[in-house]
Motif scaffolding. Structure first.
Motif, PDB file in Angstrom:
ATOM      1  N   GLY A  12       0.809  -1.211   0.000  1.00 52.79           N
ATOM      2  CA  GLY A  12       0.000   0.000   0.000  1.00 52.79           C
ATOM      3  C   GLY A  12       0.841   1.259   0.000  1.00 52.79           C
ATOM      4  N   GLU A  13       1.907   1.254   0.784  1.00 54.84           N
ATOM      5  CA  GLU A  13       2.783   2.426   0.850  1.00 54.84           C
ATOM      6  C   GLU A  13       3.451   2.689  -0.497  1.00 54.84           C
ATOM      7  OE1 GLU A  13       6.689   4.068   3.351  1.00 54.84           O
ATOM      8  OE2 GLU A  13       5.835   2.090   3.792  1.00 54.84           O
ATOM      9  N   GLU A  14       3.910   1.629  -1.149  1.00 53.66           N
ATOM     10  CA  GLU A  14       4.564   1.793  -2.451  1.00 53.66           C
ATOM     11  C   GLU A  14       3.578   2.285  -3.506  1.00 53.66           C
ATOM     12  OE1 GLU A  14       6.291  -1.990  -3.214  1.00 53.66           O
ATOM     13  OE2 GLU A  14       7.975  -1.702  -1.834  1.00 53.66           O
ATOM     14  N   VAL A  15       2.346   1.808  -3.441  1.00 50.85           N
ATOM     15  CA  VAL A  15       1.321   2.282  -4.371  1.00 50.85           C
ATOM     16  C   VAL A  15       1.068   3.768  -4.161  1.00 50.85           C
ATOM     17  CG1 VAL A  15      -1.148   2.192  -4.889  1.00 50.85           C
ATOM     18  CG2 VAL A  15       0.170   0.080  -4.787  1.00 50.85           C
ATOM     19  N   GLU A  16       0.911   4.178  -2.902  1.00 46.73           N
ATOM     20  CA  GLU A  16       0.677   5.594  -2.617  1.00 46.73           C
ATOM     21  C   GLU A  16       1.829   6.453  -3.126  1.00 46.73           C
ATOM     22  OE1 GLU A  16      -1.077   7.049   1.033  1.00 46.73           O
ATOM     23  OE2 GLU A  16      -1.367   4.991   1.704  1.00 46.73           O
ATOM     24  N   ASN A  17       3.054   5.986  -2.926  1.00 46.29           N
ATOM     25  CA  ASN A  17       4.220   6.755  -3.373  1.00 46.29           C
ATOM     26  C   ASN A  17       4.240   6.898  -4.893  1.00 46.29           C
ATOM     27  OD1 ASN A  17       5.104   7.064  -0.747  1.00 46.29           O
ATOM     28  ND2 ASN A  17       6.521   5.331  -0.825  1.00 46.29           N
ATOM     29  N   LEU A  18       3.919   5.817  -5.605  1.00 46.51           N
ATOM     30  CA  LEU A  18       3.951   5.871  -7.061  1.00 46.51           C
ATOM     31  C   LEU A  18       2.811   6.725  -7.611  1.00 46.51           C
ATOM     32  CD1 LEU A  18       5.466   4.962  -9.560  1.00 46.51           C
ATOM     33  CD2 LEU A  18       4.015   2.924  -9.646  1.00 46.51           C
ATOM     34  N   VAL A  19       1.651   6.624  -6.994  1.00 45.64           N
ATOM     35  CA  VAL A  19       0.525   7.469  -7.404  1.00 45.64           C
ATOM     36  C   VAL A  19       0.908   8.942  -7.260  1.00 45.64           C
ATOM     37  CG1 VAL A  19      -1.801   8.227  -6.760  1.00 45.64           C
ATOM     38  CG2 VAL A  19      -1.294   5.787  -6.962  1.00 45.64           C
ATOM     39  N   SER A  20       1.576   9.262  -6.153  1.00 51.11           N
ATOM     40  CA  SER A  20       2.021  10.641  -5.932  1.00 51.11           C
ATOM     41  C   SER A  20       3.090  11.038  -6.944  1.00 51.11           C
ATOM     42  CB  SER A  20       2.563  10.783  -4.508  1.00 51.11           C
ATOM     43  OG  SER A  20       3.083  12.076  -4.292  1.00 51.11           O
ATOM     44  N   GLU A  21       4.036  10.138  -7.186  1.00 53.42           N
ATOM     45  CA  GLU A  21       5.126  10.421  -8.125  1.00 53.42           C
ATOM     46  C   GLU A  21       4.604  10.646  -9.539  1.00 53.42           C
ATOM     47  OE1 GLU A  21       8.614   7.746 -10.155  1.00 53.42           O
ATOM     48  OE2 GLU A  21       8.349   7.545  -7.979  1.00 53.42           O
ATOM     49  N   GLN A  22       3.618   9.850  -9.944  1.00 49.20           N
ATOM     50  CA  GLN A  22       3.061   9.978 -11.293  1.00 49.20           C
ATOM     51  C   GLN A  22       1.988  11.067 -11.385  1.00 49.20           C
ATOM     52  OE1 GLN A  22       1.729   6.013 -12.403  1.00 49.20           O
ATOM     53  NE2 GLN A  22       3.812   5.320 -12.843  1.00 49.20           N
ATOM     54  N   LYS A  23       1.656  11.650 -10.225  1.00 49.38           N
ATOM     55  CA  LYS A  23       0.679  12.750 -10.164  1.00 49.38           C
ATOM     56  C   LYS A  23      -0.670  12.349 -10.771  1.00 49.38           C
ATOM     57  CE  LYS A  23       4.102  16.511 -10.239  1.00 49.38           C
ATOM     58  NZ  LYS A  23       5.277  15.649 -10.031  1.00 49.38           N
ATOM     59  N   ILE A  24      -1.145  11.181 -10.371  1.00 59.77           N
ATOM     60  CA  ILE A  24      -2.417  10.696 -10.914  1.00 59.77           C
ATOM     61  C   ILE A  24      -3.440  10.411  -9.813  1.00 59.77           C
ATOM     62  CG2 ILE A  24      -1.511   9.750 -13.065  1.00 59.77           C
ATOM     63  CD1 ILE A  24      -1.419   7.028 -11.649  1.00 59.77           C
TER      64      ILE A  24
ATOM     65  N   ALA B  11      -2.964   7.580 -21.301  1.00 64.52           N
ATOM     66  CA  ALA B  11      -3.032   9.007 -21.613  1.00 64.52           C
ATOM     67  C   ALA B  11      -2.513   9.841 -20.444  1.00 64.52           C
ATOM     68  CB  ALA B  11      -4.468   9.405 -21.948  1.00 64.52           C
ATOM     69  N   GLN B  12      -2.544   9.250 -19.248  1.00 61.59           N
ATOM     70  CA  GLN B  12      -2.080   9.957 -18.048  1.00 61.59           C
ATOM     71  C   GLN B  12      -0.612   9.683 -17.734  1.00 61.59           C
ATOM     72  OE1 GLN B  12      -3.974  12.087 -16.079  1.00 61.59           O
ATOM     73  NE2 GLN B  12      -5.610  11.887 -17.599  1.00 61.59           N
ATOM     74  N   ILE B  13      -0.175   8.438 -17.905  1.00 63.85           N
ATOM     75  CA  ILE B  13       1.182   8.074 -17.466  1.00 63.85           C
ATOM     76  C   ILE B  13       2.147   7.869 -18.628  1.00 63.85           C
ATOM     77  CG2 ILE B  13       0.247   6.988 -15.394  1.00 63.85           C
ATOM     78  CD1 ILE B  13       0.844   4.253 -16.659  1.00 63.85           C
ATOM     79  N   GLY B  14       1.648   7.966 -19.854  1.00 66.47           N
ATOM     80  CA  GLY B  14       2.499   7.764 -21.019  1.00 66.47           C
ATOM     81  C   GLY B  14       2.216   6.436 -21.689  1.00 66.47           C
ATOM     82  N   SER B  15       2.263   6.442 -23.002  1.00 64.46           N
ATOM     83  CA  SER B  15       1.947   5.236 -23.769  1.00 64.46           C
ATOM     84  C   SER B  15       3.147   4.305 -23.858  1.00 64.46           C
ATOM     85  CB  SER B  15       1.497   5.619 -25.184  1.00 64.46           C
ATOM     86  OG  SER B  15       0.337   6.420 -25.149  1.00 64.46           O
ATOM     87  N   ARG B  16       2.862   3.064 -24.180  1.00 56.20           N
ATOM     88  CA  ARG B  16       3.919   2.091 -24.431  1.00 56.20           C
ATOM     89  C   ARG B  16       4.643   2.435 -25.734  1.00 56.20           C
ATOM     90  NH1 ARG B  16       0.932  -1.487 -26.267  1.00 56.20           N
ATOM     91  NH2 ARG B  16      -1.019  -0.388 -25.860  1.00 56.20           N
ATOM     92  N   GLU B  17       5.839   1.897 -25.890  1.00 58.76           N
ATOM     93  CA  GLU B  17       6.521   2.046 -27.169  1.00 58.76           C
ATOM     94  C   GLU B  17       5.713   1.330 -28.251  1.00 58.76           C
ATOM     95  OE1 GLU B  17      10.848   1.483 -27.277  1.00 58.76           O
ATOM     96  OE2 GLU B  17      10.741   1.150 -25.110  1.00 58.76           O
TER      97      GLU B  17
END
Length: 302
Positions: free
Chosen positions: A142-154, A239-245
């Motif tokens: 849960g903590e890692e998810v919260e951190n990544l959500v914050s980092e990706q600003k989503i 569209a929020q975090i960037g598309s795949r190659e």
């Protein structure tokens, strides 16, 4: 409100109600009788709002009520007069007493994500987001998810800002076959791996054929479950975090396909003069085994 944000609407509780009704006469039951059987008063005496109630007052059954409400809202069940019943409009296999429980994860997946269910759109975005992460470096707590959500600003996009929501997401994604868990250095960790979902649905995805192109496989997968590449929810997430190659699959999808090949369910091939898609491995590395044009289904196992 979706099941993601209804903490008491746990998959095991919703499954319990469905399993009872699956074998009940006419697949229906009086609501009060259903409540008394599945949530007897003795089990809810500890609920704070019940502790001070007089003996002649009806007990509160929040776990049962929330699970039932969400089951009705997603159209797994229907309520008529004072009775609760399995929705007769579900596919026949889904309400077959011998098959219904085994097929329930796929029934939920359809009802939540592929039936224009606006109430579950937040849940769909969260699941699609998690499956879009690098499986080799995905947030597992849960903590890692919260951190990544914050980092990706989503956070605003996912509407997911607490560890409680991660617990609910985790429980449901594991039940639906989109993730699994293990323990790492004494801590529970979740992995976004949809192998179980793929394995259950190979027959439907191949639809009577033994061999299809990988592009057809992905298109059919997205139509059946829009959490995956080119599906509605995955497109919104990317569209929020960037598309795949270009022509790359996500590592979670690639990992699941490689697992199915190792387990003997499918064979991945690159045929000459055919367009291919790329299945990346750890660190987004690609080798010859990861350039795939066709998938061969080995058939159902006995």
């Amino acid at each position: 409100m979706s099941v993601l944000k209804t903490g008491l609407a746990h998959p095991s509780r919703m499954r319990g109600i469905f399993r009872y009704l699956l074998h009940a006469k006419g697949q229906r039951e009086n609501r009060d009788v259903l409540e008394s059987i599945l949530s007897p008063d003795k089990l809810v005496e500890h609920v704070p709002e019940n502790k001070e109630k007089l003996k002649d007052k009806k007990m509160s059954h929040p776990m049962f009520n929330d699970a039932l409400r969400e089951s009705i809202k997603c159209k797994l069940l229907i309520e008529e007069d004072e009775e609760v019943a399995i929705n007769p409009n579900l596919p026949q296999d889904a309400i077959n007493p011998q098959l219904g429980d085994r097929l329930l994860p796929d029934t939920f997946t359809y009802l939540f994500f592929a039936s224009d269910n606006e109430d579950e759109e937040d849940f769909g975005r969260v699941c699609a987001w998690y499956l879009a992460q690098d499986i080799y470096d995905a947030p597992g707590t849960g903590e890692e998810v919260e951190n990544l959500v914050s980092e990706q600003k989503i956070g605003d996009f996912l509407k997911m800002s607490s560890s409680r929501l991660f617990v609910q997401m985790d429980d449901w994604m594991r039940y639906l076959g989109f993730a699994w868990g293990h323990t790492l250095r004494g801590k529970p960790v979740t992995v976004p791996d949809p192998t179980a979902y793929f394995k259950r649905n190979l027959k439907h995805l191949f639809n009577g054929r033994q061999e299809i192109t990988i592009q057809d496989f992905i298109n059919r997968l997205a139509k059946r479950c829009p959490l995956f590449e080119t599906g509605k929810f995955r497109e919104e997430v990317e569209a929020q975090i960037g598309s795949r190659e270009t022509n790359f699959l996500s590592t979670s999808t690639a990992f699941a396909l490689f697992r199915l090949q190792e387990e003997g369910d499918i064979q991945l091939e690159r045929q000459s003069d055919s367009s291919f898609m790329i299945l990346p491995k750890a660190n987004n590395q690609v080798d010859n085994d990861g350039r795939i044009s066709h998938i061969i289904w080995k058939g159902e196992k006995s």
